[in-house]
Design a protein around this motif. Structure first.
Motif, PDB file in Angstrom:
ATOM      1  N   ILE A   1       5.197  -2.430 -12.462  1.00  0.00           N
ATOM      2  CA  ILE A   1       4.085  -2.982 -11.634  1.00  0.00           C
ATOM      3  C   ILE A   1       3.308  -4.030 -12.440  1.00  0.00           C
ATOM      4  CG2 ILE A   1       1.919  -2.495 -10.662  1.00  0.00           C
ATOM      5  CD1 ILE A   1       3.288   0.110  -9.793  1.00  0.00           C
ATOM      6  N   LYS A   2       2.895  -3.579 -13.799  1.00  0.00           N
ATOM      7  CA  LYS A   2       2.064  -4.442 -14.808  1.00  0.00           C
ATOM      8  C   LYS A   2       2.687  -5.707 -15.164  1.00  0.00           C
ATOM      9  CE  LYS A   2      -0.354  -0.776 -17.346  1.00  0.00           C
ATOM     10  NZ  LYS A   2      -0.406  -0.051 -18.634  1.00  0.00           N
ATOM     11  N   ASN A   3       3.946  -5.803 -15.254  1.00  0.00           N
ATOM     12  CA  ASN A   3       4.433  -6.938 -15.940  1.00  0.00           C
ATOM     13  C   ASN A   3       5.576  -8.002 -15.059  1.00  0.00           C
ATOM     14  OD1 ASN A   3       3.701  -6.128 -18.412  1.00  0.00           O
ATOM     15  ND2 ASN A   3       5.224  -4.529 -18.431  1.00  0.00           N
ATOM     16  N   SER A   4       5.935  -7.486 -13.993  1.00  0.00           N
ATOM     17  CA  SER A   4       7.073  -8.330 -13.393  1.00  0.00           C
ATOM     18  C   SER A   4       7.079  -8.468 -11.830  1.00  0.00           C
ATOM     19  CB  SER A   4       8.382  -8.002 -13.749  1.00  0.00           C
ATOM     20  OG  SER A   4       8.620  -6.675 -13.263  1.00  0.00           O
ATOM     21  N   LEU A   5       6.043  -7.570 -11.164  1.00  0.00           N
ATOM     22  CA  LEU A   5       6.078  -7.801  -9.617  1.00  0.00           C
ATOM     23  C   LEU A   5       5.339  -8.862  -9.238  1.00  0.00           C
ATOM     24  CD1 LEU A   5       6.167  -4.020  -8.740  1.00  0.00           C
ATOM     25  CD2 LEU A   5       8.240  -5.600  -8.845  1.00  0.00           C
ATOM     26  N   ASP A   6       5.684  -9.617  -8.098  1.00  0.00           N
ATOM     27  CA  ASP A   6       4.891 -10.622  -7.357  1.00  0.00           C
ATOM     28  C   ASP A   6       3.608  -9.743  -6.753  1.00  0.00           C
ATOM     29  OD1 ASP A   6       5.715 -10.521  -4.215  1.00  0.00           O
ATOM     30  OD2 ASP A   6       7.395 -10.161  -5.748  1.00  0.00           O
TER      31      ASP A   6
ATOM     32  N   THR B   1       4.736  -7.988  -3.405  1.00  0.00           N
ATOM     33  CA  THR B   1       5.272  -6.589  -3.686  1.00  0.00           C
ATOM     34  C   THR B   1       4.127  -5.457  -4.017  1.00  0.00           C
ATOM     35  OG1 THR B   1       7.242  -7.720  -4.327  1.00  0.00           O
ATOM     36  CG2 THR B   1       7.126  -5.379  -5.142  1.00  0.00           C
ATOM     37  N   VAL B   2       3.126  -5.849  -5.141  1.00  0.00           N
ATOM     38  CA  VAL B   2       2.185  -5.131  -5.388  1.00  0.00           C
ATOM     39  C   VAL B   2       1.343  -4.396  -4.156  1.00  0.00           C
ATOM     40  CG1 VAL B   2       0.044  -4.863  -6.854  1.00  0.00           C
ATOM     41  CG2 VAL B   2       2.134  -5.741  -7.866  1.00  0.00           C
ATOM     42  N   LEU B   3       1.119  -5.497  -3.135  1.00  0.00           N
ATOM     43  CA  LEU B   3       0.255  -4.918  -2.137  1.00  0.00           C
ATOM     44  C   LEU B   3       1.304  -3.882  -1.323  1.00  0.00           C
ATOM     45  CD1 LEU B   3      -1.382  -8.569  -1.174  1.00  0.00           C
ATOM     46  CD2 LEU B   3      -2.430  -6.580  -1.953  1.00  0.00           C
ATOM     47  N   ASP B   4       2.451  -4.317  -1.161  1.00  0.00           N
ATOM     48  CA  ASP B   4       3.400  -3.382  -0.387  1.00  0.00           C
ATOM     49  C   ASP B   4       3.344  -2.141  -0.904  1.00  0.00           C
ATOM     50  OD1 ASP B   4       4.121  -5.498   1.112  1.00  0.00           O
ATOM     51  OD2 ASP B   4       5.941  -6.063   0.324  1.00  0.00           O
ATOM     52  N   ILE B   5       3.371  -1.939  -2.285  1.00  0.00           N
ATOM     53  CA  ILE B   5       3.543  -0.609  -3.064  1.00  0.00           C
ATOM     54  C   ILE B   5       1.850   0.040  -2.932  1.00  0.00           C
ATOM     55  CG2 ILE B   5       3.531   0.396  -5.341  1.00  0.00           C
ATOM     56  CD1 ILE B   5       5.505  -1.628  -6.064  1.00  0.00           C
ATOM     57  N   ALA B   6       0.738  -0.646  -2.940  1.00  0.00           N
ATOM     58  CA  ALA B   6      -0.349  -0.179  -2.567  1.00  0.00           C
ATOM     59  C   ALA B   6      -0.393   0.356  -0.989  1.00  0.00           C
ATOM     60  CB  ALA B   6      -1.439  -1.236  -2.826  1.00  0.00           C
ATOM     61  N   ARG B   7       0.110  -0.153   0.007  1.00  0.00           N
ATOM     62  CA  ARG B   7       0.241   0.278   1.059  1.00  0.00           C
ATOM     63  C   ARG B   7       1.047   1.641   1.278  1.00  0.00           C
ATOM     64  NH1 ARG B   7       1.463  -5.163   2.475  1.00  0.00           N
ATOM     65  NH2 ARG B   7      -0.213  -6.365   2.800  1.00  0.00           N
ATOM     66  N   LEU B   8       2.008   1.665   0.869  1.00  0.00           N
ATOM     67  CA  LEU B   8       2.889   2.783   0.595  1.00  0.00           C
ATOM     68  C   LEU B   8       2.209   3.979   0.044  1.00  0.00           C
ATOM     69  CD1 LEU B   8       6.569   1.460  -0.362  1.00  0.00           C
ATOM     70  CD2 LEU B   8       5.723   2.532   1.727  1.00  0.00           C
TER      71      LEU B   8
ATOM     72  N   ASN C   1      -1.355   7.700   3.870  1.00  0.00           N
ATOM     73  CA  ASN C   1      -2.233   8.808   4.451  1.00  0.00           C
ATOM     74  C   ASN C   1      -3.850   8.526   4.579  1.00  0.00           C
ATOM     75  OD1 ASN C   1       0.055  10.388   5.552  1.00  0.00           O
ATOM     76  ND2 ASN C   1       0.065  11.218   3.462  1.00  0.00           N
ATOM     77  N   ASN C   2      -4.015   7.397   3.917  1.00  0.00           N
ATOM     78  CA  ASN C   2      -5.573   6.869   3.615  1.00  0.00           C
ATOM     79  C   ASN C   2      -5.969   6.428   4.985  1.00  0.00           C
ATOM     80  OD1 ASN C   2      -7.927   5.832   3.106  1.00  0.00           O
ATOM     81  ND2 ASN C   2      -7.443   5.020   1.205  1.00  0.00           N
ATOM     82  N   GLU C   3      -6.929   7.086   5.955  1.00  0.00           N
ATOM     83  CA  GLU C   3      -7.416   6.652   7.154  1.00  0.00           C
ATOM     84  C   GLU C   3      -8.037   5.440   7.040  1.00  0.00           C
ATOM     85  OE1 GLU C   3      -8.971   9.824   9.535  1.00  0.00           O
ATOM     86  OE2 GLU C   3      -7.662  11.127   8.815  1.00  0.00           O
ATOM     87  N   LYS C   4      -8.745   4.922   5.735  1.00  0.00           N
ATOM     88  CA  LYS C   4      -9.507   3.899   5.668  1.00  0.00           C
ATOM     89  C   LYS C   4      -8.607   2.676   5.378  1.00  0.00           C
ATOM     90  CE  LYS C   4     -13.456   6.607   3.970  1.00  0.00           C
ATOM     91  NZ  LYS C   4     -14.063   6.989   2.883  1.00  0.00           N
ATOM     92  N   LEU C   5      -7.367   2.690   5.171  1.00  0.00           N
ATOM     93  CA  LEU C   5      -6.617   1.585   4.935  1.00  0.00           C
ATOM     94  C   LEU C   5      -6.665   0.817   6.195  1.00  0.00           C
ATOM     95  CD1 LEU C   5      -4.401  -0.061   3.246  1.00  0.00           C
ATOM     96  CD2 LEU C   5      -2.729   1.444   4.309  1.00  0.00           C
TER      97      LEU C   5
END
Length: 77
Positions: A14-19, A22-29, A33-37
């Motif tokens: 995540i730190k070094n190579s993802l666009d 993709t980082v946003l997709d991981i954050a969503r995953l 369960n976060n109702e504020k998303l």
């Protein structure tokens, strides 16, 4: 691979190579369960969603069963 190594590898990746997308997709995953998303769609995505909802309401769809049958028929050809 143990979870500690996996965790470290994921963090490094995540730190070094993802666009950014993709980082946003991981954050969503991670926040499933976060109702504020809040998901914000682009104008094009919202137009496609609205068209799909209208198609559904007006009966322009096939069931999963029918779609599977059609796919099996296409694969025979």
């Amino acid at each position: 691979m143990d979870t500690s190594t996996l965790r470290t590898d994921l963090i490094d990746k995540i730190k070094n190579s993802l666009d950014d997308e993709t980082v946003l997709d991981i954050a969503r995953l991670v926040n499933l369960n976060n109702e504020k998303l809040i998901v914000v769609f682009t104008e094009e995505q919202q137009m496609r969603i609205n068209k799909s909802l209208l198609d559904y309401k007006e009966g322009r769809y096939v069931t999963g069963e029918v779609a599977e049958k059609d796919i099996q028929e296409w694969l025979k050809d």
